[in-house]
Design a protein around this motif. Sequence first.
Motif, PDB file in Angstrom:
ATOM      1  N   GLN A 608       4.069   9.711  12.285  1.00 55.06           N
ATOM      2  CA  GLN A 608       2.865  10.514  12.096  1.00 55.06           C
ATOM      3  C   GLN A 608       2.227  10.293  10.724  1.00 55.06           C
ATOM      4  O   GLN A 608       1.067  10.601  10.529  1.00 55.06           O
ATOM      5  CB  GLN A 608       3.196  11.993  12.276  1.00 55.06           C
ATOM      6  N   TYR A 609       2.991   9.759   9.787  1.00 51.08           N
ATOM      7  CA  TYR A 609       2.412   9.520   8.465  1.00 51.08           C
ATOM      8  C   TYR A 609       1.898   8.099   8.362  1.00 51.08           C
ATOM      9  O   TYR A 609       2.361   7.210   9.075  1.00 51.08           O
ATOM     10  CB  TYR A 609       3.465   9.764   7.382  1.00 51.08           C
ATOM     11  N   THR A 610       0.971   7.910   7.465  1.00 54.71           N
ATOM     12  CA  THR A 610       0.413   6.587   7.267  1.00 54.71           C
ATOM     13  C   THR A 610       1.512   5.614   6.864  1.00 54.71           C
ATOM     14  O   THR A 610       2.363   5.941   6.037  1.00 54.71           O
ATOM     15  CB  THR A 610      -0.647   6.647   6.149  1.00 54.71           C
ATOM     16  N   LEU A 611       1.450   4.433   7.440  1.00 50.53           N
ATOM     17  CA  LEU A 611       2.469   3.427   7.160  1.00 50.53           C
ATOM     18  C   LEU A 611       2.529   3.112   5.664  1.00 50.53           C
ATOM     19  O   LEU A 611       1.499   2.863   5.043  1.00 50.53           O
ATOM     20  CB  LEU A 611       2.140   2.152   7.942  1.00 50.53           C
ATOM     21  N   GLY A 612       3.724   3.140   5.123  1.00 53.66           N
ATOM     22  CA  GLY A 612       3.895   2.753   3.724  1.00 53.66           C
ATOM     23  C   GLY A 612       3.502   3.823   2.723  1.00 53.66           C
ATOM     24  O   GLY A 612       3.471   3.569   1.537  1.00 53.66           O
ATOM     25  N   SER A 613       3.210   5.024   3.186  1.00 51.20           N
ATOM     26  CA  SER A 613       2.813   6.066   2.242  1.00 51.20           C
ATOM     27  C   SER A 613       4.049   6.777   1.710  1.00 51.20           C
ATOM     28  O   SER A 613       5.140   6.673   2.279  1.00 51.20           O
ATOM     29  CB  SER A 613       1.889   7.069   2.917  1.00 51.20           C
ATOM     30  N   LEU A 614       3.837   7.483   0.626  1.00 51.23           N
ATOM     31  CA  LEU A 614       4.926   8.252   0.026  1.00 51.23           C
ATOM     32  C   LEU A 614       5.443   9.277   1.026  1.00 51.23           C
ATOM     33  O   LEU A 614       6.641   9.494   1.149  1.00 51.23           O
ATOM     34  CB  LEU A 614       4.406   8.941  -1.239  1.00 51.23           C
ATOM     35  N   SER A 615       4.514   9.866   1.748  1.00 48.78           N
ATOM     36  CA  SER A 615       4.903  10.891   2.714  1.00 48.78           C
ATOM     37  C   SER A 615       5.809  10.310   3.781  1.00 48.78           C
ATOM     38  O   SER A 615       6.749  10.950   4.226  1.00 48.78           O
ATOM     39  CB  SER A 615       3.669  11.487   3.363  1.00 48.78           C
ATOM     40  N   GLN A 616       5.512   9.080   4.182  1.00 47.90           N
ATOM     41  CA  GLN A 616       6.367   8.476   5.198  1.00 47.90           C
ATOM     42  C   GLN A 616       7.770   8.252   4.639  1.00 47.90           C
ATOM     43  O   GLN A 616       8.753   8.442   5.332  1.00 47.90           O
ATOM     44  CB  GLN A 616       5.773   7.149   5.668  1.00 47.90           C
ATOM     45  N   TYR A 617       7.824   7.883   3.385  1.00 47.98           N
ATOM     46  CA  TYR A 617       9.134   7.611   2.796  1.00 47.98           C
ATOM     47  C   TYR A 617       9.982   8.867   2.726  1.00 47.98           C
ATOM     48  O   TYR A 617      11.153   8.849   3.078  1.00 47.98           O
ATOM     49  CB  TYR A 617       8.984   7.005   1.403  1.00 47.98           C
ATOM     50  N   TYR A 625      -1.645  14.674   0.389  1.00 47.00           N
ATOM     51  CA  TYR A 625      -1.630  13.674   1.454  1.00 47.00           C
ATOM     52  C   TYR A 625      -2.636  14.063   2.516  1.00 47.00           C
ATOM     53  O   TYR A 625      -2.676  15.196   2.970  1.00 47.00           O
ATOM     54  CB  TYR A 625      -0.239  13.588   2.083  1.00 47.00           C
ATOM     55  N   THR A 626      -3.479  13.122   2.888  1.00 45.85           N
ATOM     56  CA  THR A 626      -4.409  13.383   3.977  1.00 45.85           C
ATOM     57  C   THR A 626      -4.128  12.383   5.083  1.00 45.85           C
ATOM     58  O   THR A 626      -4.152  11.179   4.835  1.00 45.85           O
ATOM     59  CB  THR A 626      -5.873  13.239   3.531  1.00 45.85           C
ATOM     60  N   PRO A 627      -3.846  12.859   6.271  1.00 48.29           N
ATOM     61  CA  PRO A 627      -3.577  11.933   7.366  1.00 48.29           C
ATOM     62  C   PRO A 627      -4.832  11.147   7.715  1.00 48.29           C
ATOM     63  O   PRO A 627      -5.953  11.609   7.459  1.00 48.29           O
ATOM     64  CB  PRO A 627      -3.149  12.844   8.507  1.00 48.29           C
ATOM     65  N   LEU A 628      -4.628   9.994   8.283  1.00 45.18           N
ATOM     66  CA  LEU A 628      -5.773   9.199   8.711  1.00 45.18           C
ATOM     67  C   LEU A 628      -6.486   9.937   9.836  1.00 45.18           C
ATOM     68  O   LEU A 628      -5.857  10.592  10.650  1.00 45.18           O
ATOM     69  CB  LEU A 628      -5.288   7.843   9.232  1.00 45.18           C
ATOM     70  N   PRO A 629      -7.783   9.821   9.865  1.00 48.48           N
ATOM     71  CA  PRO A 629      -8.495  10.488  10.955  1.00 48.48           C
ATOM     72  C   PRO A 629      -8.231   9.763  12.271  1.00 48.48           C
ATOM     73  O   PRO A 629      -7.795   8.616  12.277  1.00 48.48           O
ATOM     74  CB  PRO A 629      -9.960  10.356  10.537  1.00 48.48           C
ATOM     75  N   THR A 630      -8.516  10.421  13.365  1.00 48.78           N
ATOM     76  CA  THR A 630      -8.364   9.747  14.648  1.00 48.78           C
ATOM     77  C   THR A 630      -9.615   8.930  14.930  1.00 48.78           C
ATOM     78  O   THR A 630     -10.716   9.299  14.535  1.00 48.78           O
ATOM     79  CB  THR A 630      -8.168  10.760  15.780  1.00 48.78           C
TER      80      THR A 630
END
Lengths: 1029, 416
Positions: A608-617, A625-630
């Motif tokens: 669910q988090y952007t690939l390679g983002s801190l949140s994903q880690y 953190y702002t998720p990518l829009p759909t």
Amino acid sequence: MATTPSYNNDKVVTGEVEYPAGDPASGAFFQPDYKKNEDLKQMLDGSKDSLKLEAMKRIIGMIAKGRDASDLFPAVVKNVVSKNIEVKKLVYVYLVRYAEEQQDLALLSISTFQRALKDPNQLIRASALRVLSSIRVPMIVPIVMLAIRDSASDMSPYVRKTAAHAIPKLYSLDPDQKEELVAIIDKLLSDKAPLVVGSAAMAFSEVCADRMSLIHRSYRQLCSLLADVDEWGQLALLNVLTVYAKTCFPDPNNDNYSSESETEKPFYESDSDASETQKRTSSSPTVDPDLRLLLRAAKPLLQSRNAGVVMAVAQLFYHCGPVQELPPVAKAMVRLLRAHVEVQSVVLNSIAALTVTKRALFEPFLKSFFVRNSDPTHVKLLKLEILTNLATEASAPVVLREYQTYVTSSDKAFVAATIQAIGRLAVAIQTETETCLNGLLHLLSSKDEWVVCEAVVVVKRVVGGGASSARAAVSRAAKLLRSDRLAGNARAAAVWLVAEHGAKHPRAAAILAHMISNFADQDELVKLQLLSLAVKLSITQPDTLPMCRYVLHLARYDASYDVRDRARMLRKFIEPQNDSLLAQYAADIFCPDKPKPTIQSSFKDRDQYTLGSLSQYIGSAAGCYTPLPTSPAEPVAADLREPPPVETQPAPVQKNKTFYSEPEGDSGSTSSGSETSSGSEESSEDEEEKHEDEEKPKEANNYKSNSETSDSESDSETSSSDGSGSDNEDSSDEAPQTNDDQQEQKEESNKNEKSNLELLLELDEVASTLPTMTPTCGGFLSPPTVPPMGLSEADMITPVGPSIVPNKSTELISRVMSGGLSVHSRWTRAPHLYSNKMCAIQLTLTNHTADEVTNIRLNKKIVSGSRSIHEFSPISSLGPGASTTTLLGVDFGDSIQPVEFTIASSLGEMNIVITPQVGELIRAVNMSEVRWAREQRKLRGMTECDKKAPKLENDLIMCTRVFETANLGAVDSPTDFLKFAGRLMSSQDLVLLSVRIESDHSVVTVNCPNMAIASMLANDISSSFSKYY
Amino acid sequence: MIHSLFIINPSGDVFLEKHWRSVIPRSVCDYYLEAQRASPNDVPPVLAAPHHYLISIQRGGVALVAVSKQEVAPLFVIEFLHRVFDTFQDYFSDCTETIIKENYVVVYELLDEMLDNGFPLATESNILKELIKPPNILRTIANTVTGKSNVSSILPSGQLSNVPWRRSGVKYANNEAYFDVVEEVDAIIDKSGATVSAEIQGYIDCCIKLSGMPDLTLTFVNPRLFDDVSFHPCVRFKRWESERILSFIPPDGNFRLMSYHVGSQSVVAIPMYVRHNLVLKSNGDQGRLDLTVGPKQTMGRTLENVSLEICMPKCVLNCSLTANQGKYSYDPVSKVLVWDIGRIELPKLPNIRGSVSVASGADTSGANPSINVHFTIPALAVSGLRVSRLDMYGAKYKPFKGVKYVTKAGKFHIRM
């Protein structure tokens, strides 16, 4: 340390210093001696650069070490003007560090930076802006704003880059400035220099990441510049463009969209293209051409040496690109695994998340994820996770063989994870379940207790739904339980295993008997499992019922609540009272068929988090953190990305609208409406003038008769009415008018509004045809400020006529001095026709002699700087006793320095000095109260000047006093503040004045970017209040 | 973006801190130190503290900890920290705690120049070296005499040109261009000597000292070997795509031109083998260790600088071994046995054997140590890669050119 020939060259100066401390060198870094600050101060106060440098180095050492050096601030900040570039640099470092704590003192340095901002050397300009914007002192916000605005249009791309860097700094200091900063970002994003664009993208994502509309215009250019931007800029730019692509382009993997476009495509395409289109649509889904542009620009960056850039490209392709193009991305990601271990860890994390959904991508690289003993544990675990996700029926044997080696590792956490992974494999891959289970069972007899425990827990999970090998598992578990080698969880799990799958097993009862022999010593978990084992046994093997009763009896007196409660509940099942339904259904309740458990990857929700983002880690949303829009279903704003056609300017459009929609002479239109148009009318003047041609002769006449008195109004009215031609005198008429001349004129104009209006319009015409005025009449004709497009009407700042035009005239030359010719001057409070930066000064010349005075003219002008004088037209002769008036234009350059000139005549040459009052350097403007407040907010801090003044009887008198002193326009305000606004003639800076009335006095506050003007004006106004008439 | 940077030594002291935005108290490093104390060799690069995120790298005995307050691409920070460390190494020829402390002023100036408000400004070493001169004794003395400083007052022209990596006005008496083709063999060999996985990771490091603005092209005999490549920004990617030629205007001095990967698909020659035998007995008796090293598929070259590193199981107390070549040492604390062999000259095969003392009563089953192997083979690129020619355009002189091939062990593991 002093002996080391290092860069720490304290020794260099030892020859010439008389330090109080013996060895100066050693003090540089590690001496915790605070008294030494005294000698540091001395060194800084001295005149030798080498000493200063030495002191600064030591101070930087203190900062680096995290020691407090703030008490040296006054001594250090003085050296900001140092000629030595290294001293200067270090002072900058110091200043940025401590300015926040010593705001007042930091202000002392500001002027140095302001000067440096104008330096011809771009490096100096840039570093001045860098430091200025890094000084976190709210007071200087307006100054920084100004500096950023100027630097954003600097010639040097390096300075523009620095300006882009400064934007987020200012934004964090004062979020109110957002709108203005966004405008600058917009401008920088369309910059042609790759150097600037990357930083602009960074500023964009820091300040206004949600304003995707800003990107439309420069999107294609950004794509083409991507390859040339430096790697950090590429990173920022890719992030911005990914969000943009997600916002604006439909998902290329979305079948709906591609099939739709397939049907539509031939319709748009020419015949020659059709075949090609079909080929494309059949092989791969359609990709928006603009998205294709971005993907094509980004793809080479997969070969970047910078892991961050590679990941950013991967992010773009994964979230926005078509699935078919992912394999090269996967390859590049695998390449990153050979970089530093930290990079490895982050990349592995992302791959782990990817493999959950897109296993096929990484399957070819299976061997790259084999674990090495030298990997840190967290990397091992990640690799294990990936291996488990990647395993298919084909590759499972290879993976399992690897796992076999891992199980014997000395890293316990890793072994445990491996056993878990085997369990997952067993569940996920049907064909391997047997093998896995065998392996796990084999582990059950391992000598390492720890491994065994882990294995039992996993076996419990795998066997869960009743695999065929459950019997084998049960007998192993039974054996283990008998040997008493298990502990805690594992023992409970083993009991559960027996209860679940071995209820019919003949040895189950024996196990139960063995276990309850020391029931009281078991763990709570084990006890609970034993209870359920006993109950289940009593159902399947009724002869064990007495044992079951015995267990329940034991549990009844257990120390634990849970065990006692459980026992009480279970008793109801085995001892049916009055044929309760419970007992009937006992078998269904305790021995149902259970569905097989699914064991899922712990990375399942990382997707669910952007690939390679801190949140994903870290697996949870990080701050900001702002998720990518759909993706939208349809492409968004495709036409906005077209490069703007050259001739399209917003202004003419607006002009046409006002011009055609409001018929000329429509007196009903509001003044503010016409004012809007006046702001954008520059280009349309010619047309207007032509339009007015027919009535020219009449007006020419009128002009002559009114020229003297209408000067004051002419500016405001022409500027606001030359465009639409609608009547808008209200704006100036609203301001209180007390001057007799103007009253008269107003009456006159009321009588014949139409003609008077055209008279004023015609004034331009006349002015522009006058030969002496041609050079810069444009400056006069154009509105003094061109307001930015798109501001609402209420936001306009429009010039208005003065509220009071003083009658008072000053004698410049007395008749005695000159021998008969006297000259009086009067401030007309109007801009001169020649240039709107000039004050028009009315000179009255009177001939007191008996003879005619001839050839009166302005002879010598003594002016300096930007100041200038526009001479009056020479007077050929002045009869005896006669007097004449003429207008002189003086641009004072916003300073009250006197201007000098001479008037020559047949009587000789006379020297004249005119010293302006500060109030006369201002032109009144009208603006809304909201705008006033907003502008004032920008001019806080150093540009604000307060003055206490006595309180006067009522507001009206105060207003009059203000108007007498300065040419300001009143601003309607509902509050108890009296607010006035004006602009400086020369620089067009705003001057905002407010008078606050307190209980026994009033406070005059002036805000103006020109600090000198602000304080002088505040003084003048407050002293005018204390005057008694 | 990066808010602050802390540099921490192995004993947990923060000995340098730099803030690009508001000051963040150094106590934030406690989260890092805590993680480090828990497992010194296994600190995750990203740690989440309540209000901050700590992103760290560990190199050369120091840890660089960057602190951010908000979402930031972790790879961006990590890559930047490594770049910082590389720059320090470039400036001071090494980067340790002592060296950073000795040069704190240059370090501080560098950090200030490299990052502005948490966003990188100039990281190319050619540009940095023009802005801030690297320290050396000669210049220090010269500066004292002439009163000049080692901070430049003009903007390096490279910054504005479209070759920002190269400084302008380069002049050498001897023009030379050296290329080192280094290949590292990454392999995992299992107990029986079979290869589990093997890959070749190669890179081309350059030392280029050419005057003016030379435009170089490097061609390979067999460019098809490359499976995956990454380039220094100076390489023109388009030409590589179309012609498989490296065309570039090089930076001045040392840099890594490209790194490449020769896929796991192709068969990789494993240049050496180790015969091993380790017997541990759980009853407290002495165990036995016997290792023999030999060359294999070396294409006629000799193995040099061979050394073996074995991390023994926890139960091993000490080793008393005899080696017929080289020296060995055993650290009873970290349980690492290092055998430094040196050059392998046939026909004598290096061998080490002896007894291993095991703690009595310890469980010895399932302990399977692994051997990390290091070696170099000069004048050989194990993948078979060969440079065909180097051409230079844009300059008149004739440079001296050289290519050197080396094969090394990368992550070469043998499971026992």
